[in-house]
Scaffold this motif. Structure first.
Motif, PDB file in Angstrom:
ATOM      1  N   ARG A 190       0.892  -1.042   0.025  1.00  0.00           N
ATOM      2  CA  ARG A 190      -0.157  -0.019  -0.106  1.00  0.00           C
ATOM      3  C   ARG A 190       0.872   1.194  -0.027  1.00  0.00           C
ATOM      4  NH1 ARG A 190      -2.327  -4.148   2.131  1.00  0.00           N
ATOM      5  NH2 ARG A 190      -4.507  -4.443   1.988  1.00  0.00           N
ATOM      6  N   VAL A 191       0.621   2.171  -1.007  1.00  0.00           N
ATOM      7  CA  VAL A 191       1.582   3.280  -0.992  1.00  0.00           C
ATOM      8  C   VAL A 191       0.616   4.465  -1.106  1.00  0.00           C
ATOM      9  CG1 VAL A 191       3.467   2.284  -1.938  1.00  0.00           C
ATOM     10  CG2 VAL A 191       1.877   3.074  -3.310  1.00  0.00           C
ATOM     11  N   PRO A 192       0.842   5.749  -0.829  1.00  0.00           N
ATOM     12  CA  PRO A 192       0.202   6.826  -0.875  1.00  0.00           C
ATOM     13  C   PRO A 192      -0.246   7.138  -2.230  1.00  0.00           C
ATOM     14  CG  PRO A 192       1.694   7.123   0.922  1.00  0.00           C
ATOM     15  CD  PRO A 192       2.128   6.109   0.105  1.00  0.00           C
ATOM     16  N   ARG A 193      -1.274   7.543  -2.669  1.00  0.00           N
ATOM     17  CA  ARG A 193      -1.619   7.975  -3.943  1.00  0.00           C
ATOM     18  C   ARG A 193      -0.846   9.091  -4.643  1.00  0.00           C
ATOM     19  NH1 ARG A 193      -1.764   9.605  -8.503  1.00  0.00           N
ATOM     20  NH2 ARG A 193      -3.284   9.997  -9.800  1.00  0.00           N
ATOM     21  N   ALA A 194      -0.165  10.021  -3.664  1.00  0.00           N
ATOM     22  CA  ALA A 194       0.309  11.264  -4.061  1.00  0.00           C
ATOM     23  C   ALA A 194       1.925  10.828  -4.268  1.00  0.00           C
ATOM     24  CB  ALA A 194       0.531  12.226  -2.750  1.00  0.00           C
ATOM     25  N   VAL A 195       2.366   9.701  -4.031  1.00  0.00           N
ATOM     26  CA  VAL A 195       3.773   9.524  -4.444  1.00  0.00           C
ATOM     27  C   VAL A 195       3.733   8.495  -5.675  1.00  0.00           C
ATOM     28  CG1 VAL A 195       4.417   9.260  -2.050  1.00  0.00           C
ATOM     29  CG2 VAL A 195       3.938   7.218  -3.346  1.00  0.00           C
ATOM     30  N   LEU A 196       2.878   8.369  -6.343  1.00  0.00           N
ATOM     31  CA  LEU A 196       2.765   7.590  -7.646  1.00  0.00           C
ATOM     32  C   LEU A 196       3.116   8.616  -8.826  1.00  0.00           C
ATOM     33  CD1 LEU A 196      -0.156   5.440  -7.341  1.00  0.00           C
ATOM     34  CD2 LEU A 196       2.114   4.711  -6.685  1.00  0.00           C
ATOM     35  N   PRO A 197       3.960   7.939  -9.989  1.00  0.00           N
ATOM     36  CA  PRO A 197       4.494   8.920 -11.018  1.00  0.00           C
ATOM     37  C   PRO A 197       3.443   8.828 -11.822  1.00  0.00           C
ATOM     38  CG  PRO A 197       5.342   6.698 -11.366  1.00  0.00           C
ATOM     39  CD  PRO A 197       4.540   6.840  -9.573  1.00  0.00           C
ATOM     40  N   ILE A 198       2.079   8.960 -11.627  1.00  0.00           N
ATOM     41  CA  ILE A 198       0.933   9.150 -12.388  1.00  0.00           C
ATOM     42  C   ILE A 198       0.120  10.320 -12.354  1.00  0.00           C
ATOM     43  CG2 ILE A 198      -1.133   7.938 -13.245  1.00  0.00           C
ATOM     44  CD1 ILE A 198       0.409   5.284 -12.649  1.00  0.00           C
ATOM     45  N   ASP A 199      -0.420  11.011 -13.461  1.00  0.00           N
ATOM     46  CA  ASP A 199      -1.165  12.075 -13.297  1.00  0.00           C
ATOM     47  C   ASP A 199      -2.801  11.390 -13.745  1.00  0.00           C
ATOM     48  OD1 ASP A 199       0.536  13.889 -12.509  1.00  0.00           O
ATOM     49  OD2 ASP A 199       1.147  14.116 -14.679  1.00  0.00           O
ATOM     50  N   GLY A 200      -3.622  11.800 -13.219  1.00  0.00           N
ATOM     51  CA  GLY A 200      -5.062  11.490 -13.523  1.00  0.00           C
ATOM     52  C   GLY A 200      -5.380  10.371 -12.908  1.00  0.00           C
ATOM     53  N   GLU A 201      -6.614   9.852 -13.326  1.00  0.00           N
ATOM     54  CA  GLU A 201      -7.438   8.726 -12.456  1.00  0.00           C
ATOM     55  C   GLU A 201      -6.461   7.404 -12.686  1.00  0.00           C
ATOM     56  OE1 GLU A 201     -10.192   8.997 -10.814  1.00  0.00           O
ATOM     57  OE2 GLU A 201      -9.923  10.934 -11.333  1.00  0.00           O
ATOM     58  N   ILE A 202      -6.788   6.646 -11.474  1.00  0.00           N
ATOM     59  CA  ILE A 202      -6.169   5.337 -11.346  1.00  0.00           C
ATOM     60  C   ILE A 202      -7.307   4.336 -11.173  1.00  0.00           C
ATOM     61  CG2 ILE A 202      -4.736   3.804 -10.076  1.00  0.00           C
ATOM     62  CD1 ILE A 202      -2.850   6.081  -9.254  1.00  0.00           C
ATOM     63  N   ALA A 203      -7.382   3.290 -11.991  1.00  0.00           N
ATOM     64  CA  ALA A 203      -8.290   2.281 -11.598  1.00  0.00           C
ATOM     65  C   ALA A 203      -7.569   0.755 -11.472  1.00  0.00           C
ATOM     66  CB  ALA A 203      -9.121   2.196 -12.920  1.00  0.00           C
ATOM     67  N   VAL A 204      -8.332  -0.023 -10.730  1.00  0.00           N
ATOM     68  CA  VAL A 204      -7.850  -1.421 -10.655  1.00  0.00           C
ATOM     69  C   VAL A 204      -7.674  -1.925 -11.963  1.00  0.00           C
ATOM     70  CG1 VAL A 204      -8.375  -3.552  -9.657  1.00  0.00           C
ATOM     71  CG2 VAL A 204      -9.034  -1.492  -8.150  1.00  0.00           C
ATOM     72  N   GLY A 205      -6.495  -2.637 -12.146  1.00  0.00           N
ATOM     73  CA  GLY A 205      -6.171  -3.248 -13.470  1.00  0.00           C
ATOM     74  C   GLY A 205      -4.884  -2.604 -13.730  1.00  0.00           C
ATOM     75  N   ASP A 206      -5.071  -1.293 -13.466  1.00  0.00           N
ATOM     76  CA  ASP A 206      -3.995  -0.457 -14.441  1.00  0.00           C
ATOM     77  C   ASP A 206      -2.574  -0.776 -13.998  1.00  0.00           C
ATOM     78  OD1 ASP A 206      -6.043   1.143 -15.352  1.00  0.00           O
ATOM     79  OD2 ASP A 206      -5.458   3.002 -13.934  1.00  0.00           O
ATOM     80  N   GLN A 207      -1.516  -0.601 -14.875  1.00  0.00           N
ATOM     81  CA  GLN A 207      -0.208  -1.155 -14.955  1.00  0.00           C
ATOM     82  C   GLN A 207       0.672   0.094 -15.222  1.00  0.00           C
ATOM     83  OE1 GLN A 207      -0.162  -4.733 -17.332  1.00  0.00           O
ATOM     84  NE2 GLN A 207       0.116  -5.887 -15.429  1.00  0.00           N
ATOM     85  N   PHE A 208       1.763   0.164 -14.609  1.00  0.00           N
ATOM     86  CA  PHE A 208       2.588   1.172 -15.046  1.00  0.00           C
ATOM     87  C   PHE A 208       4.010   0.831 -14.471  1.00  0.00           C
ATOM     88  CE2 PHE A 208       0.822   2.419 -10.807  1.00  0.00           C
ATOM     89  CZ  PHE A 208       1.819   2.888 -10.118  1.00  0.00           C
ATOM     90  N   ARG A 209       5.037   1.378 -15.106  1.00  0.00           N
ATOM     91  CA  ARG A 209       6.494   1.275 -14.717  1.00  0.00           C
ATOM     92  C   ARG A 209       6.760   2.141 -13.451  1.00  0.00           C
ATOM     93  NH1 ARG A 209       9.825  -1.435 -17.562  1.00  0.00           N
ATOM     94  NH2 ARG A 209       8.571  -1.354 -19.399  1.00  0.00           N
ATOM     95  N   THR A 210       7.584   1.553 -12.481  1.00  0.00           N
ATOM     96  CA  THR A 210       7.631   2.558 -11.217  1.00  0.00           C
ATOM     97  C   THR A 210       8.968   3.521 -11.528  1.00  0.00           C
ATOM     98  OG1 THR A 210       9.368   0.831 -10.524  1.00  0.00           O
ATOM     99  CG2 THR A 210       7.110   0.498  -9.745  1.00  0.00           C
ATOM    100  N   GLY A 211       9.286   3.672 -12.547  1.00  0.00           N
ATOM    101  CA  GLY A 211      10.532   4.541 -12.818  1.00  0.00           C
ATOM    102  C   GLY A 211      10.753   4.627 -14.365  1.00  0.00           C
ATOM    103  N   GLY A 212      11.785   5.669 -14.603  1.00  0.00           N
ATOM    104  CA  GLY A 212      11.893   6.038 -16.103  1.00  0.00           C
ATOM    105  C   GLY A 212      12.721   4.985 -16.714  1.00  0.00           C
ATOM    106  N   ASP A 213      13.498   4.264 -15.991  1.00  0.00           N
ATOM    107  CA  ASP A 213      14.237   3.287 -16.607  1.00  0.00           C
ATOM    108  C   ASP A 213      13.581   2.204 -17.377  1.00  0.00           C
ATOM    109  OD1 ASP A 213      15.895   1.218 -17.044  1.00  0.00           O
ATOM    110  OD2 ASP A 213      16.969   1.120 -15.397  1.00  0.00           O
ATOM    111  N   ARG A 214      13.752   1.572 -18.523  1.00  0.00           N
ATOM    112  CA  ARG A 214      12.934   0.434 -19.148  1.00  0.00           C
ATOM    113  C   ARG A 214      13.036  -0.831 -18.186  1.00  0.00           C
ATOM    114  NH1 ARG A 214      15.222  -3.061 -22.688  1.00  0.00           N
ATOM    115  NH2 ARG A 214      17.409  -2.996 -23.031  1.00  0.00           N
TER     116      ARG A 214
END
Length: 152
Positions: A75-99
């Motif tokens: 569990r992490v605070p929403r504010a620390v995520l590198p994503i703008d906009g809405e987040i939904a269950v099932g979304d996936q994203f990379r945790t940093g800029g490195d591939r």
């Protein structure tokens, strides 16, 4: 040892028999032995096959994407995520800029917190493959170096 470049068609099913992915109807997949490009359990089977041969194989989690690790769900605070906009269950994203940064899946929303799962989506599952080895040839020098780096 001669390292081979393998070309194969596959259909992947989960434990319930649902098709997850297939190369049928498209181009076959290629890999170099020992380069870590496919799950180890499938590579071992392909290494023992001859072109034109077909097999069905079950690959245990330990030879695929590993067991599920509950400590990779956090569990992490929403504010620390590198994503703008809405987040939904099932979304996936990379945790940093490195591939190579881990990809996480949103598995829950709890107020100002987001529950993230860094396990591979197929972790903990036995994978069922139907494979056909289309071609096998000696790898080029460049391809062989790719395989050598994974073996050492």
């Amino acid at each position: 040892m001669i390292v081979r470049h393998l070309t194969f068609h596959y259909t992947l099913r989960d434990e319930q028999g649902r098709m997850l992915d297939t190369s049928r109807g498209g181009e076959p997949l290629s890999c170099v032995e020992g380069a870590g490009e496919i799950v180890p359990g499938l590579e071992r089977v392909l290494r023992s096959m001859q072109p034109g041969e077909q097999r069905k194989v079950a690959v245990a989690p330990e030879d695929a994407y590993g067991p599920r690790e509950e400590d990779l769900v956090q569990r992490v605070p929403r504010a620390v995520l590198p994503i703008d906009g809405e987040i939904a269950v099932g979304d996936q994203f990379r945790t940093g800029g490195d591939r190579h940064a881990p990809i996480v899946t949103v598995v829950g929303l709890e107020g100002e917190n987001v529950v993230l799962d860094a396990n591979h989506p197929l972790a903990g599952q036995t994978l069922f493959f139907e494979v056909e080895l289309v071609a096998a040839r000696p790898a080029t020098a460049n391809e062989s170096r790719r395989g050598d780096t994974e073996q050492n």
